[in-house]
Design a protein around this motif. Sequence first.
Motif, PDB file in Angstrom:
ATOM      1  N   UNK A   1      29.583  38.218  34.580  1.00 14.67           N
ATOM      2  CA  UNK A   1      30.196  37.351  33.580  1.00 14.67           C
ATOM      3  C   UNK A   1      29.373  36.094  33.294  1.00 14.67           C
ATOM      4  N   UNK A   2      28.615  35.611  34.275  1.00  9.71           N
ATOM      5  CA  UNK A   2      27.944  34.327  34.126  1.00  9.71           C
ATOM      6  C   UNK A   2      26.487  34.422  33.685  1.00  9.71           C
ATOM      7  N   UNK A   3      25.845  35.572  33.877  1.00 12.18           N
ATOM      8  CA  UNK A   3      24.442  35.723  33.502  1.00 12.18           C
ATOM      9  C   UNK A   3      24.351  36.123  32.033  1.00 12.18           C
ATOM     10  N   UNK A   4      23.479  35.442  31.302  1.00 15.78           N
ATOM     11  CA  UNK A   4      23.284  35.738  29.888  1.00 15.78           C
ATOM     12  C   UNK A   4      21.825  36.044  29.611  1.00 15.78           C
ATOM     13  N   UNK A   5      21.608  36.980  28.699  1.00 10.77           N
ATOM     14  CA  UNK A   5      20.273  37.330  28.225  1.00 10.77           C
ATOM     15  C   UNK A   5      20.123  36.769  26.817  1.00 10.77           C
ATOM     16  N   UNK A   6      19.029  36.041  26.572  1.00 10.09           N
ATOM     17  CA  UNK A   6      18.809  35.396  25.283  1.00 10.09           C
ATOM     18  C   UNK A   6      17.575  35.989  24.612  1.00 10.09           C
ATOM     19  N   UNK A   7      17.611  36.058  23.286  1.00 13.30           N
ATOM     20  CA  UNK A   7      16.424  36.350  22.502  1.00 13.30           C
ATOM     21  C   UNK A   7      16.560  35.668  21.149  1.00 13.30           C
ATOM     22  N   UNK A   8      15.436  35.407  20.523  1.00 11.79           N
ATOM     23  CA  UNK A   8      15.423  34.701  19.247  1.00 11.79           C
ATOM     24  C   UNK A   8      14.897  35.638  18.174  1.00 11.79           C
ATOM     25  N   UNK A   9      15.560  35.637  17.018  1.00 12.98           N
ATOM     26  CA  UNK A   9      15.185  36.523  15.923  1.00 12.98           C
ATOM     27  C   UNK A   9      13.948  36.054  15.187  1.00 12.98           C
ATOM     28  N   UNK A  10      13.602  34.785  15.318  1.00 15.51           N
ATOM     29  CA  UNK A  10      12.478  34.233  14.599  1.00 15.51           C
ATOM     30  C   UNK A  10      12.914  33.399  13.406  1.00 15.51           C
ATOM     31  N   UNK A  11      14.187  33.482  13.056  1.00 15.18           N
ATOM     32  CA  UNK A  11      14.726  32.692  11.955  1.00 15.18           C
ATOM     33  C   UNK A  11      15.390  31.425  12.501  1.00 15.18           C
ATOM     34  N   UNK A  12      15.601  30.451  11.625  1.00  8.91           N
ATOM     35  CA  UNK A  12      16.227  29.199  12.029  1.00  8.91           C
ATOM     36  C   UNK A  12      17.647  29.489  12.512  1.00  8.91           C
ATOM     37  N   UNK A  13      17.979  28.986  13.670  1.00 11.67           N
ATOM     38  CA  UNK A  13      19.302  29.204  14.254  1.00 11.67           C
ATOM     39  C   UNK A  13      19.531  30.627  14.701  1.00 11.67           C
TER      40      UNK A  13
END
Length: 143
Positions: free
Chosen positions: A70-82
Amino acid sequence: MKTVFMKKSDVEKKWYLVDAQGKILGRMASMIATYLRGKHKPIFTPNADTGDFIIVVNAEKIVLTANKLNQKFYYHHTGYIGGIKSESAKDKIKRSPETMIRDAVWGMLPKNRLGRAMIKKLKVYRGPQHPHAAQQPEPVNIV
């Protein structure tokens, strides 16, 4: 005594089978990274790919300790703003447990050409079946 540096052509690569059922993600990933790099062999050379192939089966039955589901998160960025996206470990283990294992192992390998060659020797499968029976992989017991 003379130090021997192995060349890529001199290394004999073996195939190992790891069953991920009930195994802790981080501990298993560190052992897999050791086998991929070849550090378990006496001929280990840091600047050459002396590691072996690893097949991981039952990736969907991996275990995370404490309350990491529940506490671990995986992040990635699309390359667009926000465009930052996040996904909890609980959702990611349902959607793609193969990438969880691959990402954990990739975090323990060198980030260069050699590391990219090593991660290609990792084969991860969701269930107990794999198409590498012809390579006759040896089962390895990873804690």
